[in-house]
Scaffold this motif. Structure first.
Motif, PDB file in Angstrom:
ATOM      1  N   SER A   9       0.791  -1.326  -0.113  1.00 18.46           N
ATOM      2  CA  SER A   9      -0.001   0.136  -0.127  1.00 18.46           C
ATOM      3  C   SER A   9       0.799   1.251  -0.024  1.00 18.46           C
ATOM      4  O   SER A   9       0.657   2.233  -0.635  1.00 18.46           O
ATOM      5  N   VAL A  10       2.025   1.138   0.925  1.00 20.65           N
ATOM      6  CA  VAL A  10       2.873   2.352   0.840  1.00 20.65           C
ATOM      7  C   VAL A  10       3.512   2.875  -0.355  1.00 20.65           C
ATOM      8  O   VAL A  10       3.816   3.733  -0.798  1.00 20.65           O
ATOM      9  N   ALA A  11       4.081   1.421  -0.910  1.00 21.13           N
ATOM     10  CA  ALA A  11       5.002   1.325  -2.068  1.00 21.13           C
ATOM     11  C   ALA A  11       3.980   1.950  -3.216  1.00 21.13           C
ATOM     12  O   ALA A  11       4.646   2.611  -4.178  1.00 21.13           O
ATOM     13  N   ILE A  17       2.917  10.525  -3.597  1.00 17.50           N
ATOM     14  CA  ILE A  17       2.841  11.517  -2.335  1.00 17.50           C
ATOM     15  C   ILE A  17       4.407  12.346  -2.575  1.00 17.50           C
ATOM     16  O   ILE A  17       4.564  13.754  -2.409  1.00 17.50           O
ATOM     17  N   VAL A  18       5.418  11.769  -2.887  1.00 15.47           N
ATOM     18  CA  VAL A  18       6.816  12.359  -3.012  1.00 15.47           C
ATOM     19  C   VAL A  18       6.768  13.257  -4.278  1.00 15.47           C
ATOM     20  O   VAL A  18       7.211  14.389  -4.092  1.00 15.47           O
ATOM     21  N   LEU A  24       5.052  20.935  -4.224  1.00 18.54           N
ATOM     22  CA  LEU A  24       4.659  21.828  -3.161  1.00 18.54           C
ATOM     23  C   LEU A  24       5.762  22.712  -2.784  1.00 18.54           C
ATOM     24  O   LEU A  24       5.936  24.111  -2.907  1.00 18.54           O
ATOM     25  N   VAL A  25       6.933  21.964  -2.941  1.00 19.71           N
ATOM     26  CA  VAL A  25       8.298  22.791  -2.239  1.00 19.71           C
ATOM     27  C   VAL A  25       8.781  23.826  -3.584  1.00 19.71           C
ATOM     28  O   VAL A  25       9.221  24.739  -3.375  1.00 19.71           O
ATOM     29  N   LEU A  26       8.720  23.174  -4.745  1.00 14.11           N
ATOM     30  CA  LEU A  26       9.140  24.016  -5.876  1.00 14.11           C
ATOM     31  C   LEU A  26       7.986  25.280  -6.053  1.00 14.11           C
ATOM     32  O   LEU A  26       8.628  26.400  -6.542  1.00 14.11           O
ATOM     33  N   ALA A  27       6.888  24.886  -6.075  1.00 15.37           N
ATOM     34  CA  ALA A  27       5.855  25.935  -6.036  1.00 15.37           C
ATOM     35  C   ALA A  27       6.005  27.314  -4.977  1.00 15.37           C
ATOM     36  O   ALA A  27       6.003  28.284  -5.336  1.00 15.37           O
ATOM     37  N   VAL A  28       6.300  26.836  -3.737  1.00 16.39           N
ATOM     38  CA  VAL A  28       6.676  27.748  -2.879  1.00 16.39           C
ATOM     39  C   VAL A  28       8.024  28.406  -3.185  1.00 16.39           C
ATOM     40  O   VAL A  28       8.183  29.653  -2.989  1.00 16.39           O
ATOM     41  N   LEU A  54      -2.989  11.278   0.607  1.00 13.34           N
ATOM     42  CA  LEU A  54      -2.521  10.736   2.302  1.00 13.34           C
ATOM     43  C   LEU A  54      -3.883  10.270   2.678  1.00 13.34           C
ATOM     44  O   LEU A  54      -3.700   9.224   3.454  1.00 13.34           O
ATOM     45  N   ALA A  55      -5.152  10.699   2.353  1.00 15.15           N
ATOM     46  CA  ALA A  55      -6.392   9.986   2.584  1.00 15.15           C
ATOM     47  C   ALA A  55      -6.284   8.676   2.146  1.00 15.15           C
ATOM     48  O   ALA A  55      -6.892   7.632   2.935  1.00 15.15           O
ATOM     49  N   ALA A  56      -5.911   8.512   1.112  1.00 19.57           N
ATOM     50  CA  ALA A  56      -5.934   7.063   0.141  1.00 19.57           C
ATOM     51  C   ALA A  56      -5.112   6.178   1.131  1.00 19.57           C
ATOM     52  O   ALA A  56      -5.317   5.185   1.372  1.00 19.57           O
TER      53      ALA A  56
END
Length: 136
Positions: A9-11, A17-18, A24-28, A54-56
């Motif tokens: 599930s995590v894989a 997510i990554v 998000l980091v690049l947008a900021v 993250l909810a999934a």
């Protein structure tokens, strides 16, 4: 839920997510390079998609364990209602997130330049609204 199922599930969800966290980091970090409307739309779209991802992941890991207990206790109705709420979140969250990203792309574009007219119509036959006759 067994360990292999949790790892899978995590894989499966980790790449999305990554990518969203990096986005998000690049947008900021590059916020000053974006036009004003795109500054708000881009991070908002990424955050919405990140919340859905993250909810999934939490549904896969945490709530699946609860589901097994609830089914044994006859709580199929509760599980069904939680599944419906989760599906609603995903069904609304993904289009909203992608819509915000598309809005950021379109808000970041410059208006189209008007077409440039040819410099001389004499040097370019066929320009200036004339069409060649038969046999030309």
């Amino acid at each position: 839920m067994d360990t292999l199922s949790a790892i899978l599930s995590v894989a499966v969800k980790l790449p999305s997510i990554v990518v969203l966290v990096i986005g998000l980091v690049l947008a900021v970090a590059r916020r000053d390079r974006l036009p004003r409307p795109a500054r708000a739309l881009l991070p908002a779209g990424v955050v919405v998609l990140l919340v859905v991802a993250l909810a999934a992941l939490s549904w896969s890991l945490i709530l699946t364990n609860l589901a097994a207990d609830w089914i044994r206790d006859g709580g199929y109705q509760r599980l069904s209602m939680l599944g419906l709420i989760f599906d609603g979140l995903v069904s609304l969250g993904n289009p909203i997130g992608f819509g915000l990203l598309i809005g950021a792309v379109l808000a970041g574009r410059r208006p189209a330049e008007p077409p440039v007219a040819p410099a001389s119509t004499a040097a370019a036959p066929g320009w200036g609204g004339t069409t060649p006759g038969a046999g030309r």
